[in-house]
Design a protein around this motif. Structure first.
Motif, PDB file in Angstrom:
ATOM      1  N   HIS A  42       0.847  -1.201   0.000  1.00 35.82           N
ATOM      2  CA  HIS A  42       0.000   0.000   0.000  1.00 35.82           C
ATOM      3  C   HIS A  42       0.883   1.252   0.000  1.00 35.82           C
ATOM      4  N   PRO A  43       0.657   2.195  -0.910  1.00 37.25           N
ATOM      5  CA  PRO A  43       1.566   3.342  -1.033  1.00 37.25           C
ATOM      6  C   PRO A  43       1.506   4.322   0.133  1.00 37.25           C
ATOM      7  N   ALA A  44       0.344   4.449   0.804  1.00 35.41           N
ATOM      8  CA  ALA A  44       0.213   5.416   1.896  1.00 35.41           C
ATOM      9  C   ALA A  44       0.648   4.794   3.217  1.00 35.41           C
ATOM     10  N   ASP A  45       1.060   5.648   4.164  1.00 37.58           N
ATOM     11  CA  ASP A  45       1.474   5.214   5.491  1.00 37.58           C
ATOM     12  C   ASP A  45       0.243   4.766   6.271  1.00 37.58           C
ATOM     13  N   ILE A  46       0.160   3.483   6.601  1.00 33.98           N
ATOM     14  CA  ILE A  46      -1.042   2.965   7.256  1.00 33.98           C
ATOM     15  C   ILE A  46      -1.183   3.457   8.690  1.00 33.98           C
ATOM     16  N   SER A  47      -0.111   3.982   9.287  1.00 36.42           N
ATOM     17  CA  SER A  47      -0.211   4.460  10.671  1.00 36.42           C
ATOM     18  C   SER A  47      -1.128   5.673  10.772  1.00 36.42           C
ATOM     19  N   ARG A  48      -1.456   6.264   9.643  1.00 33.84           N
ATOM     20  CA  ARG A  48      -2.352   7.428   9.628  1.00 33.84           C
ATOM     21  C   ARG A  48      -3.797   7.042   9.342  1.00 33.84           C
ATOM     22  N   VAL A 526      14.759  -5.495 -18.792  1.00 37.24           N
ATOM     23  CA  VAL A 526      14.841  -5.185 -17.360  1.00 37.24           C
ATOM     24  C   VAL A 526      13.451  -4.764 -16.907  1.00 37.24           C
ATOM     25  N   ASN A 527      12.792  -5.623 -16.128  1.00 33.53           N
ATOM     26  CA  ASN A 527      11.399  -5.414 -15.735  1.00 33.53           C
ATOM     27  C   ASN A 527      11.236  -5.457 -14.223  1.00 33.53           C
ATOM     28  N   THR A 528      10.156  -4.834 -13.735  1.00 27.07           N
ATOM     29  CA  THR A 528       9.918  -4.847 -12.291  1.00 27.07           C
ATOM     30  C   THR A 528       9.085  -6.028 -11.830  1.00 27.07           C
ATOM     31  N   ASP A 529       8.283  -6.644 -12.735  1.00 23.81           N
ATOM     32  CA  ASP A 529       7.345  -7.680 -12.287  1.00 23.81           C
ATOM     33  C   ASP A 529       6.470  -7.085 -11.189  1.00 23.81           C
ATOM     34  N   ALA A 530       6.103  -5.815 -11.351  1.00 19.39           N
ATOM     35  CA  ALA A 530       5.403  -5.071 -10.300  1.00 19.39           C
ATOM     36  C   ALA A 530       4.040  -5.671 -10.002  1.00 19.39           C
ATOM     37  N   HIS A 531       3.762  -5.832  -8.716  1.00 18.00           N
ATOM     38  CA  HIS A 531       2.442  -6.264  -8.260  1.00 18.00           C
ATOM     39  C   HIS A 531       1.750  -5.140  -7.484  1.00 18.00           C
ATOM     40  N   SER A 532       2.387  -3.984  -7.415  1.00 22.54           N
ATOM     41  CA  SER A 532       1.804  -2.808  -6.777  1.00 22.54           C
ATOM     42  C   SER A 532       2.494  -1.577  -7.337  1.00 22.54           C
ATOM     43  N   VAL A 533       1.926  -0.415  -7.048  1.00 20.14           N
ATOM     44  CA  VAL A 533       2.525   0.841  -7.510  1.00 20.14           C
ATOM     45  C   VAL A 533       3.934   0.996  -6.946  1.00 20.14           C
ATOM     46  N   LEU A 534       4.123   0.635  -5.678  1.00 18.50           N
ATOM     47  CA  LEU A 534       5.440   0.788  -5.049  1.00 18.50           C
ATOM     48  C   LEU A 534       6.505  -0.036  -5.771  1.00 18.50           C
ATOM     49  N   HIS A 535       6.117  -1.174  -6.317  1.00 19.01           N
ATOM     50  CA  HIS A 535       7.089  -2.046  -6.972  1.00 19.01           C
ATOM     51  C   HIS A 535       7.691  -1.409  -8.224  1.00 19.01           C
ATOM     52  N   LEU A 536       6.992  -0.468  -8.829  1.00 19.37           N
ATOM     53  CA  LEU A 536       7.521   0.158 -10.046  1.00 19.37           C
ATOM     54  C   LEU A 536       8.853   0.853  -9.772  1.00 19.37           C
TER      55      LEU A 536
END
Length: 575
Positions: A42-48, A526-536
C-alpha cells in the motif's frame, strides 16, 4: 527504520505461518497472507489510517483492520502473542529454512524434538530422519540445500533493505552542520544483491558532530565503537553501519577506496605502484616525495592512473581494468535509458492495484510504453479466464493514448509447464502484444528435463521474454538446475529475450549469468514484475544488476524505441 506498512506486513505473515503450524484453517491463513501483501504494497502510510481507512485496502476486512489498529496503538497484536506462546521458538526458527513448511517443522519437533537449524542439520547427517514419514531422500536433500542457503547468506541483508537504511542515514547526516559531502560506499554502492556491513562516508573538517549524530539516530540500537575517525553502530534490524569522516580534500580517494571491491582496489593500487605512486583512502601520492597528485574526486584519481572513471557496479575485477585500459569499457544501461516496463500485474490476478492505477503510476514515471502482463490460466490459483483477459484488453485499449505520449501494450505472463508447454492455444496467443513466459512450479526437474523445458519455451514463436529465468529467491530458494549455456544459445537463436527481474528478492538473472548470456548474443528486458505501484520504483535494482552484467542500451530491448521494440516482438509475425 522500516515503514509501519512493512512492520505490519511481517507480523500478519508471521500470524499466517503460526496458523499453519498449529493446523489452523488454511483459508484463514491465506486471508492473512493476502492482507499482509496488500498492506506491504500500500503506497500510503497505514499508521495514519483508522479501521475504516484500512478496510479500503484490498483484502483487509474488519477483523484484520481492528488487529492492525491494535498493533499501531499498542505495539503488539494479542492473537499473534497467543499463537507464539503455543509454539516453541525452535519451530518458528525451523520454518525459516527454505523448502521446510510449518507442518513438517512441527513434526520434526514433536517426533524428534528438533528445535533448531543446527539440530536439524546434525539429524540429517546422522540419517535420523530416515524413518520419519514425509522425509525421504529427496526431502532431506532439499532441506540440506536450504540450510546451506541460510548459512551462506549469514548475516547479510537484502539490497533494498540496506538501501532504505543507507538513504535515511545519509539524509540525516547531510543535514548536520559542517557536512560537505555524504554518501554510502562499499558493496551497497556496487549494488551487490546482499549487503554485509553498511559503509557511510562524510566529508567534513570536524568529525565529532557526525559521530554523535549517528549514535543518536532513532534507528541506532547499539553503539559498537565510537572514535574520531570511525564509529560503528548496529541498527534495530541488526545491520552494522560504519561511519568514516574524511577531510574534504580526500573525498574522491576515500570514496574510491571504501567502495571497493577489494580485488578491484588491489588492481588500482598495483597500477599506482608501477607508476611510482601510492594510493590510499587519503589520495594518490608520489611515492618518493609524498606529494599529493589526486584526491578530490574519483574521476581525477582514476585519470591520474591512466583510467577512465569506472562505474561502481563494474568494480569487481571481472575485466573492467583491462577494458578501461583498452578503451573498451561499456557504457552501461541506466535507469534513465529505460523507456517502459514489460512485465507488470494488476488486481485481475495477484496484483494489488487496478489497471487504471498501475497505468497512471507508470505514466508518472515518464515511460514511452507500458505492458500489463497478468497471469494466464494454468496458474490455477489466479483463476484467469479467456473472458477476463479479453475484457482487460478492451479496457486497456480504451486507456491507450489517454495518458500523454505513453502507449499501452497488452501482454500476459504464461506459465511454462513441465514439458515446456504454455497456456492458451496459438490462435489466442496471437492476440497479445507480447508474452512473458515463466517457471512457476516443478522446480525439481533434473538438469536435462529442465533444459529441454526452457529451450522448448524459447522455441515457441509467441514467447518474447523468459521471466525470472532461474526462479531463484535470494536466500530462500536456489535457481533451477539447467544447462544455461544451452538455454542462452536457444534464446539467441530464437530471438527470445531474458528478463532481469528487478524484484529485490529475485534479481534474476543474476549478474554472473547475464555476463555469460551476453556472450551468446542474448537480448534482455529489465522489468519490475510489479504487483503494486510501489514495486515500479524497484526498477533501480534491476538496472543495477544489468550494469553488473555489463549490459548496454543496445542489449536491453526496453530501452529501444517503440517502433524497434515492436519489430523485435513481431518475429513471430504476430505483434
Amino acid at each position: 527504520m522500516a515503514r509501519p506498512n512493512e512492520e505490519v506486513e511481517a507480523l500478519l505473515q508471521e500470524y499466517a505461518d503460526l496458523i499453519a503450524i498449529t493446523g489452523g484453517d488454511a483459508f484463514k491463513a491465506r486471508a492473512y497472507e493476502k492482507a499482509a501483501r496488500a498492506i506491504g504494497g500500500h503506497p500510503a502510510d497505514i499508521s495514519r489510517l483508522d479501521a475504516d481507512g484500512l478496510k479500503e485496502i484490498p483484502n483487509v476486512g474488519r477483523s484484520i483492520a481492528e488487529k492492525v489498529v491494535e498493533y499501531l496503538r499498542t505495539g503488539t497484536m494479542a492473537v499473534v502473542e497467543e499463537r507464539r506462546a503455543k509454539i516453541p521458538a525452535g519451530v518458528r526458527e525451523l520454518i525459516t529454512i527454505p523448502t521446510l513448511g510449518p507442518k513438517k517443522a512441527m513434526r520434526l519437533y514433536e517426533d524428534l524434538h528438533i528445535s533448531s537449524v543446527n539440530e536439524l542439520a546434525a539429524a540429517i547427517e546422522a540419517d535420523a530422519l530416515a524413518d520419519l514419514k514425509g522425509f525421504g531422500e529427496k526431502t532431506q536433500e532439499n532441506l540440506r540445500h536450504g540450510i546451506e542457503l541460510m548459512q551462506r547468506a549469514g548475516g547479510r541483508i537484502p539490497l533494498s533493505l540496506a538501501m532504505e537504511t543507507a538513504e535515511e542515514i545519509v539524509a540525516e547526516l547531510s543535514a548536520v552542520t559542517g557536512c560537505r559531502r555524504c554518501a554510502y560506499a562499499g558493496s551497497l554502492r556496487r549494488m551487490k544483491e546482499t549487503i554485509g556491513d553498511l559503509d557511510v562516508l562524510v566529508a567534513a573538517n570536524r568529525s565529532a558532530p557526525f559521530m554523535e549524530a549517528l549514535c543518536a539516530l532513532p534507528a541506532t540500537a547499539e553503539v559498537i565503537a565510537q572514535g574520531t575517525k570511525k564509529t560503528s553502530i548496529r541498527t534495530g534490524k541488526g545491520l552494522q553501519v560504519d561511519l568514516r569522516v574524511l577531510p574534504p580534500d580526500s573525498w574522491g580517494a576515500g570514496l574510491q577506496y571504501f567502495t571497493g571491491s577489494k580485488a578491484h582496489n588491489i588492481r588500482t593500487r598495483t597500477i599506482a605502484v608501477h607508476q611510482g605512486l601510492k594510493l590510499s583512502e587519503y589520495g594518490l601520492f608520489d611515492a618518493e616525495s609524498g606529494e599529493s597528485l589526486a584526491s578530490r574526486t574519483e574521476e581525477e584519481v582514476y585519470a591520474r592512473l591512466g583510467l577512465p572513471w569506472i562505474p561502481p557496479t563494474l568494480r569487481e575485477d571481472r575485466g573492467e581494468i583491462e577494458a578501461a585500459l583498452h578503451g573498451e569499457l561499456p557504457e552501461v544501461v541506466t535507469e534513465r535509458d529505460i523507456r517502459g516496463d514489460l512485465h507488470t500485474h494488476t488486481d485481475l490476478t495477484d496484483g494489488l492495484a487496478p489497471l487504471e492505477t498501475m497505468v497512471e503510476a507508470a505514466a508518472e514515471r515518464g515511460y514511452t510504453y507500458y505492458a500489463v502482463t497478468d497471469h494466464a490460466p494454468n496458474l490455477y490459483m489466479q483463476r484467469m479466464t479467456d473472458e477476463k483477459i479479453l475484457a482487460q484488453r478492451e479496457q486497456l485499449r480504451e486507456l491507450d493514448g489517454t495518458l500523454g505520449r505513453m502507449r499501452l501494450l497488452h501482454g500476459t505472463e504464461l506459465n511454462i509447464g513441465p514439458d515446456g508447454e504454455v497456456d492458451w492455444p496459438d490462435d489466442f496467443l496471437a492476440g497479445f502484444d507480447l508474452c512473458v513466459a515463466s517457471l512457476h512450479s516443478h522446480f525439481d526437474l533434473n538438469r536435462k528435463a529442465m533444459t529441454r523445458r526452457l529451450v522448448r519455451a524459447c522455441e515457441n514463436p509467441h514467447v518474447n521474454v523468459i521471466g525470472h529465468p532461474s526462479t531463484r529467491l535470494i536466500g530462500k530458494r536456489p535457481g533451477v538446475d539447467a544447462d544455461w549455456d544451452e538455454v542462452f544459445a536457444a534464446c539467441a537463436r530464437t530471438g527470445t529475450a531474458l528478463e532481469v527481474n528487478a524484484q529485490p528478492d529475485r534479481l534474476d538473472l543474476r549478474d554472473e549469468d547475464i555476463l555469460r548470456a551476453r556472450e551468446h548474443g542474448v537480448k534482455f528486458a529489465v522489468n519490475t514484475d510489479a504487483h503494486s505501484v510501489l514495486h515500479l520504483a524497484q526498477l533501480r535494482y534491476g538496472v543495477a544488476t544489468a550494469q553488473r552484467g555489463w549490459l548496454t542500451k543496445e542489449d536491453v530491448i526496453n530501452t529501444w524505441t517503440l517502433t524497434r521494440l515492436r519489430r523485435f516482438l513481431r518475429r513471430s509475425g504476430r505483434a
